[in-house]
Scaffold this motif. Structure first.
Motif, mmCIF file in Angstrom:
data_model
loop_
_atom_site.group_PDB
_atom_site.id
_atom_site.type_symbol
_atom_site.label_atom_id
_atom_site.label_comp_id
_atom_site.label_asym_id
_atom_site.label_seq_id
_atom_site.Cartn_x
_atom_site.Cartn_y
_atom_site.Cartn_z
ATOM 1 N N ASP A 172 0.818 -1.215 0.000
ATOM 2 C CA ASP A 172 0.000 0.000 0.000
ATOM 3 C C ASP A 172 0.854 1.268 0.000
ATOM 4 O O ASP A 172 0.359 2.355 -0.298
ATOM 5 N N PRO B 246 -11.796 -4.216 -10.071
ATOM 6 C CA PRO B 246 -11.220 -3.725 -8.813
ATOM 7 C C PRO B 246 -9.892 -4.358 -8.424
ATOM 8 O O PRO B 246 -9.043 -3.674 -7.850
ATOM 9 N N ARG C 63 -6.620 -2.053 -7.914
ATOM 10 C CA ARG C 63 -5.928 -2.024 -6.626
ATOM 11 C C ARG C 63 -4.457 -2.382 -6.799
ATOM 12 O O ARG C 63 -3.567 -1.735 -6.240
ATOM 13 N N GLN C 64 -4.197 -3.432 -7.589
ATOM 14 C CA GLN C 64 -2.815 -3.847 -7.801
ATOM 15 C C GLN C 64 -2.009 -2.772 -8.515
ATOM 16 O O GLN C 64 -0.815 -2.593 -8.244
ATOM 17 N N ASP D 280 -1.972 0.237 -8.083
ATOM 18 C CA ASP D 280 -1.483 1.203 -7.091
ATOM 19 C C ASP D 280 -0.495 0.584 -6.103
ATOM 20 O O ASP D 280 0.086 1.306 -5.291
ATOM 21 N N GLN D 281 -0.315 -0.730 -6.170
ATOM 22 C CA GLN D 281 0.488 -1.431 -5.163
ATOM 23 C C GLN D 281 1.736 -2.107 -5.719
ATOM 24 O O GLN D 281 2.682 -2.341 -4.976
#
Length: 372
Positions: free
Chosen positions: A296, A337, A341-342, A344-345
């Motif tokens: 994160d 999703p 999400r990935q 950004d990670q």
């Protein structure tokens, strides 16, 4: 106690080191091509195809100008075009989706699993009467879950085009990447594990008629010097690149072993940190084209590593469905999703075969320092 940087710099890749390791072989091969003058269609092209066929265990290998051309010509050989749909993940390099668009078909995205590879359940949900093929992308050197994907393809009578650009030498349940589906499409871009000195690619198939058609399509659709059977393109592999790839194919097993060694060390020395590293399945052999962790705190972590001399990359920061070119597909943020999400990670750490154990330990020490 913090890690001592010692003004150390660790690059993401090290192509000069590769050249130094192969200098004599490379220069002899290049000189031979210039002496013969067989720059297009030289004997080395056919020899490379034979050697790739033996390495991959596939009866037909067709060398091409790029991995993207391999995808496009696979689609064309299947007569996929306007009105047809091809299911693929939205977290790949843009080439996979671009190839589908290039033949006039519609890309239909399916979300991915925690390991970044396409989710078979999402693929099943995306099948429509217009679906003609599934294009899984074997991302990072790990093969997608081909068992369930092939079952879906068989159930709906779909072709499977494996985008194996990042996975030469990888296996799934003992079978080589690219040899399970209808076609396997490979890139030999300079940053790949099997790398040319420029753009290059190849395609594998068990279908002799398909292979023959692609050989025509890569050379204007010619069946001889004068007769054009169908409109094709120019996607011939240069003899120079074939010679380079023949050398590097011989060196590929130790390259893969070094990268796997680095990955094993990373896993051991990063254990316990708040980083997600996808575990390897018992049925897979991962060649680690990239080594991707998820956190994160990606952006801040990446900057910290850069400040300590460690070069990293992000593969890929903007999902394809959120690219301006894909706006016409009408899938905005929130559509996939897991992929979003990935994006950004994910952070790709150096894993090239020229890193030493001390280099990996240094990177891991800096990571421990950061998360402390």
């Amino acid at each position: 106690m913090g890690a001592d940087t010692g003004r150390r710099r660790i690059g993401y890749v090290n192509l000069p080191a590769q050249f130094e390791e192969e200098r004599t072989e490379i220069m002899q091969a290049v000189e031979g091509v210039f002496q013969r003058g067989d720059f297009i269609g030289g004997a080395a092209v056919g020899k490379l195809e034979e050697e790739l066929s033996a390495y991959l265990g596939s009866p037909h290998v067709v060398t091409l100008n790029s991995g993207t051309d391999a995808l496009i010509l696979a689609l064309r050989a299947l007569d996929i075009g306007p009105g047809d749909e091809v299911i693929t993940p939205p977290n790949s390099f843009v080439a996979s989706t671009a190839a589908i668009v290039a033949v006039g078909a519609t890309p239909v995205f399916a979300d991915v699993l925690p390991d970044q590879n396409i989710d078979p359940a999402a693929v099943e949900a995306a099948v429509t009467p217009r679906t003609k093929a599934i294009m899984p992308v074997h991302l990072t050197g790990r093969m997608a879950d081909m068992g369930p994907l092939m079952a879906i393809a068989d159930k709906h009578a779909l072709a499977v085009i494996e985008d194996s650009a990042q996975a030469v030498g990888s296996t799934y349940d003992g079978r080589m990447s690219g040899t399970i589906g209808t076609f396997g499409c490979f890139s030999a871009h300079p940053l790949k594990n099997l790398n040319a000195a420029g753009d290059a690619g190849f395609l594998v198939t068990a279908d002799a008629e398909m292979a023959a058609r692609i050989r025509r399509l890569r050379n204007h659709g010619l069946i001889n010097r004068s007769d054009v059977q169908e409109w094709g393109i120019v996607s011939r592999l240069d003899t120079l690149q074939a010679e380079v790839l023949r050398i590097r194919l011989r060196h590929l097993p130790p390259v893969i072993e070094r990268r796997r060694r680095n990955a094993t060390q990373y896993r051991a020395e990063l254990a316990g940190l708040p980083l997600f590293i996808p575990p390897c399945r018992n049925i897979e052999f991962n060649t680690f084209h990239t080594f991707v962790v998820q956190t994160d705190r990606r952006n801040d972590f990446q900057k910290y590593l850069a400040d300590k001399g460690i070069e990293t990359a992000i593969h890929y920061p903007v999902p394809i469905h959120l690219q301006p070119a894909a706006a016409h597909l009408g899938q905005g943020r929130g559509a996939f999703p897991v992929t979003e999400r990935q994006a950004d990670q994910i952070l790709t750490l150096p894993i090239n075969q020229f890193l030493s154990a001390a280099d990996i330990s240094y990177i891991c020490a800096i990571a421990r320092e950061y998360f402390a």
